[in-house]
Design a protein around this motif. Sequence first.
Motif, mmCIF file in Angstrom:
data_model
loop_
_atom_site.group_PDB
_atom_site.id
_atom_site.type_symbol
_atom_site.label_atom_id
_atom_site.label_comp_id
_atom_site.label_asym_id
_atom_site.label_seq_id
_atom_site.Cartn_x
_atom_site.Cartn_y
_atom_site.Cartn_z
ATOM 1 N N ASP A 54 2.092 1.790 -3.489
ATOM 2 C CA ASP A 54 1.002 2.291 -4.330
ATOM 3 C C ASP A 54 0.758 3.767 -4.065
ATOM 4 N N THR A 55 0.841 4.174 -2.783
ATOM 5 C CA THR A 55 0.657 5.596 -2.444
ATOM 6 C C THR A 55 1.772 6.444 -3.042
ATOM 7 N N SER A 73 1.099 11.571 -16.156
ATOM 8 C CA SER A 73 -0.043 11.925 -17.010
ATOM 9 C C SER A 73 0.103 13.342 -17.553
ATOM 10 N N LEU A 98 3.328 5.886 -5.725
ATOM 11 C CA LEU A 98 3.165 5.972 -7.176
ATOM 12 C C LEU A 98 2.041 6.914 -7.597
ATOM 13 N N GLN A 99 1.156 7.298 -6.687
ATOM 14 C CA GLN A 99 0.019 8.136 -7.075
ATOM 15 C C GLN A 99 0.484 9.492 -7.610
ATOM 16 N N ASP A 100 1.370 10.151 -6.836
ATOM 17 C CA ASP A 100 1.856 11.464 -7.287
ATOM 18 C C ASP A 100 2.660 11.329 -8.568
ATOM 19 N N SER A 108 2.179 9.105 -10.819
ATOM 20 C CA SER A 108 1.214 8.869 -11.901
ATOM 21 C C SER A 108 0.627 10.177 -12.405
ATOM 22 N N LEU A 109 0.326 11.095 -11.485
ATOM 23 C CA LEU A 109 -0.186 12.402 -11.903
ATOM 24 C C LEU A 109 0.852 13.157 -12.715
ATOM 25 N N LYS A 149 0.835 -1.205 0.000
ATOM 26 C CA LYS A 149 0.000 0.000 0.000
ATOM 27 C C LYS A 149 0.866 1.250 0.000
#
Length: 382
Positions: free
Chosen positions: A345-346, A356, A348-350, A352-353, A342
Motif C-alpha cells: 500500500d505504501t 492522478s 502504491l501511494q507515490d 497513485s500521485l 502495508k
Amino acid sequence: MANHPYEESKSSHQKPNNTGVPDLDELLQEAIRVGSGIGSTVLAGISDALEQVGDTLAAARAHDRPMSFSQWKQRLDRKLQNGRQSEGLALAITGWVLAASFGIAAIVMWALAAVGPQALGVTEQEFLVFPILMACFTPLTVGFGIMGGFGVKKYRYVRRLRRYLRVARDWVRDVPALARDSALNPQQVHKDLLQAVSDGDFPDAVLHPDDTLYLDISRRAPKEPAQQEEAPQQAPLDDAETFQQEGTAFLEYLRHSTGKLGADTDAELAQMRKVCAAILGFAYNHPAQLPRIRRFREYYLPTTRKLLDTAQGLGEIDVQHAQDIRRDITGILHTLNQAYGKLYDTLLQDVSLDVSTEIDTLETMLRQDGLTHDFDMDFKNG
C-alpha cells in the motif's frame, strides 16, 4: 564282598601310569580337544570373512544405486549429526566439566594456601602440598577450558554446515544465495565451505572460484576454463532481473509448502503468495523503486523461508513443543502478511500521485483538443 575278577582287571587298567608315558586315551582326548579348537577358530574366521564380504558388497550396491538429492542430503545430515557434531558436543561437555572441577579444586587449594600452616594446624612440610596442587590444577583448568571452547566451536561449525544442507535445493548452489537463505554472513559461509571441502565434511564437493558450490562434482562438474572461454558469454542479470528470479523462486517455495503445515497455515501462505506476487509485479513495472523494498528482499523473505523450513523440519510428530512452534510460526505469518500488505500500500501511494497527475494532464489535453465530447466545456476553454 569279593570283587569280580573282570572289575579288578578294569580298575587296574584305570590306575595312573607311573612310567611317565602318556596313556593312549589321554592322547586321543588331547588330540580331539586341539582339533576342535582349531576347527572352531577356522570356522569363526571364515564366518567373519564372509560377513565382511557381504557388508562390502552391500555398501557397493548402495553406492552404485542412484540416489536423489533429498536422500543424499538426509544421509549426509545424519552423518554430520551423529559424527562430527556429536564429537564437538562430547568435547565441549567433557572440557567444561573437567575445567569446572579442576577450577574449583584450584580455588580451594589457593584458599588453603592463603590461610597458612598455623591456621590449618599442619607443619611446613605438610603445608607445601597445597601450593603444589594449586600449581597443578591451574594449568589443567586452562587446558580443559580450551578443550571445551574447541568443542563448542566445532559443534557450531557442524551446525552451520547442517543449516547449509537444509536450505540447499540442488547439487549446485552459489554462495551468496546460500548465505541469504541461511540468514548468515556470506564471508562466514565461504569460510565454512572452504573448511568443509578441505576436511572432507562435504565429500566430493568443490567450491569453484566464482563462489559456486558443487556438492557432488560427479553429478554437476564445472566446465574447464577452455570450454568456458569458447562458450558464448551471457550478459549478467541486472538487479531487477535478479530480484524477479528470487521472487519467483520464493512464490514457488510457498506453493510447495502448502498442505504441509495445516489448514490455518495454508490460508496464510495463500495470502502471502498473493501479496508477494503483487509486490513482485510492482517491482517489475517500477524498477526504480527497488531500493525501497531492499529490506523486504534481503531480510524478510529469507527469514520467512527460514521459519517455514524450521516448521517443516519438525515432521509429523505431534508433541507439545512441536505444536507450540507451529502455532507461533502460523501467528508470525499472519503478522507478516499484514506488514507485506502495508508495504504494498505504501509503494502504491507515490504511484497513485503520479497517476492522478497524469490523468489530470491527459484530461486537460483532451479538452484543449476538443476530444472530450463536452462541447460547451471545450468551447468555453477554447
